[in-house]
Design an enzyme around this catalytic site. Structure first.
Site, PDB file in Angstrom:
ATOM      1  N   HIS A   1       0.791  -1.285  -0.047  1.00  0.00           N
ATOM      2  CA  HIS A   1       0.040   0.059  -0.115  1.00  0.00           C
ATOM      3  C   HIS A   1       1.007   1.287  -0.027  1.00  0.00           C
ATOM      4  O   HIS A   1       2.086   1.011   0.291  1.00  0.00           O
ATOM      5  CB  HIS A   1      -1.065  -0.112   1.206  1.00  0.00           C
ATOM      6  CG  HIS A   1      -0.272   0.002   2.519  1.00  0.00           C
ATOM      7  ND1 HIS A   1      -0.008  -1.128   3.136  1.00  0.00           N
ATOM      8  CD2 HIS A   1      -0.371   1.049   3.371  1.00  0.00           C
ATOM      9  CE1 HIS A   1       0.648  -0.539   4.109  1.00  0.00           C
ATOM     10  NE2 HIS A   1       0.251   0.675   4.535  1.00  0.00           N
TER      11      HIS A   1
ATOM     12  N   HIS B   1       0.809   5.517   1.298  1.00  0.00           N
ATOM     13  CA  HIS B   1       0.398   6.544   2.157  1.00  0.00           C
ATOM     14  C   HIS B   1       0.879   7.919   1.486  1.00  0.00           C
ATOM     15  O   HIS B   1       2.046   8.154   1.253  1.00  0.00           O
ATOM     16  CB  HIS B   1       1.025   6.349   3.570  1.00  0.00           C
ATOM     17  CG  HIS B   1       0.437   5.561   4.426  1.00  0.00           C
ATOM     18  ND1 HIS B   1      -0.680   5.727   5.319  1.00  0.00           N
ATOM     19  CD2 HIS B   1       0.731   4.116   4.759  1.00  0.00           C
ATOM     20  CE1 HIS B   1      -0.799   4.481   5.912  1.00  0.00           C
ATOM     21  NE2 HIS B   1       0.108   3.396   5.524  1.00  0.00           N
TER      22      HIS B   1
ATOM     23  N   TYR C   1       3.171   9.628  11.911  1.00  0.00           N
ATOM     24  CA  TYR C   1       2.626   8.272  11.692  1.00  0.00           C
ATOM     25  C   TYR C   1       2.898   7.492  10.032  1.00  0.00           C
ATOM     26  O   TYR C   1       3.465   6.555  10.094  1.00  0.00           O
ATOM     27  CB  TYR C   1       0.903   8.422  11.541  1.00  0.00           C
ATOM     28  CG  TYR C   1      -0.021   6.992  11.089  1.00  0.00           C
ATOM     29  CD1 TYR C   1       0.126   6.173  12.115  1.00  0.00           C
ATOM     30  CD2 TYR C   1      -0.328   7.068   9.831  1.00  0.00           C
ATOM     31  CE1 TYR C   1      -0.766   4.925  11.550  1.00  0.00           C
ATOM     32  CE2 TYR C   1      -1.158   6.061   9.426  1.00  0.00           C
ATOM     33  CZ  TYR C   1      -1.197   4.883  10.330  1.00  0.00           C
ATOM     34  OH  TYR C   1      -1.885   3.772   9.702  1.00  0.00           O
TER      35      TYR C   1
ATOM     36  N   GLN D   1       5.471   3.962   9.086  1.00  0.00           N
ATOM     37  CA  GLN D   1       4.688   2.826   8.645  1.00  0.00           C
ATOM     38  C   GLN D   1       5.894   1.831   8.345  1.00  0.00           C
ATOM     39  O   GLN D   1       5.379   0.608   8.409  1.00  0.00           O
ATOM     40  CB  GLN D   1       3.970   3.324   7.249  1.00  0.00           C
ATOM     41  CG  GLN D   1       2.873   4.073   7.611  1.00  0.00           C
ATOM     42  CD  GLN D   1       2.034   3.130   8.588  1.00  0.00           C
ATOM     43  OE1 GLN D   1       1.504   1.893   8.111  1.00  0.00           O
ATOM     44  NE2 GLN D   1       1.383   3.552   9.542  1.00  0.00           N
TER      45      GLN D   1
END
Length: 132
Positions: free
Chosen positions: A62, A64, A125, A129
């Site tokens: 994924h 971000h 944040y 990751q």
């Protein structure tokens, strides 16, 4: 941290979004150079269209982004542009992506405006990751 505003001809805004999307079937294909190439492609698309890319992290399954987009342009159009152009170029440059999955990205994505959380908390944040 003071709030910084941007403006176009008729709107003053501060619209920051946390965006997450995945490859089709959540396959772990964002590896072996694809991860570094997608970072440069996202930066290029953002620069071409005037989006501010604040933070980005690419995981094997994924992506971000913390991005600021003009509200008149729309976050949906920004995500569509980023996903579309990166998919096309990555599948040209990495032919094994075409054989592994029918399309690179899923049609869906997650987006959240960064209004309730501090910008530094969201950036931290996203940066962390890789260690999760």
């Amino acid at each position: 941290m003071s709030m910084k505003y941007k403006s176009n001809c008729n709107v003053v805004y501060s619209c920051k979004y946390h965006v997450v999307w995945c490859p089709k079937y959540r396959r772990k294909v964002l590896v072996d150079g694809v991860d570094t190439r997608i970072k440069s492609l996202v930066q290029l698309v953002c620069a071409e269209h005037g989006f501010e890319l604040i933070e980005m992290e690419v995981m094997p399954d994924h992506v971000h982004l913390l991005i600021e987009v003009d509200p008149q342009f729309g976050i949906h159009r920004a995500v569509k542009l980023i996903k579309g152009s990166t998919s096309r170029i990555l599948r040209e440059e990495f032919p094994w992506l075409r054989s592994r999955i029918p399309s690179l990205w899923t049609n869906s994505y997650f987006v959240s405006s960064v209004g309730g959380a501090s910008l530094s908390a969201i950036k931290k944040y996203i940066e962390n990751q890789k260690t999760v």
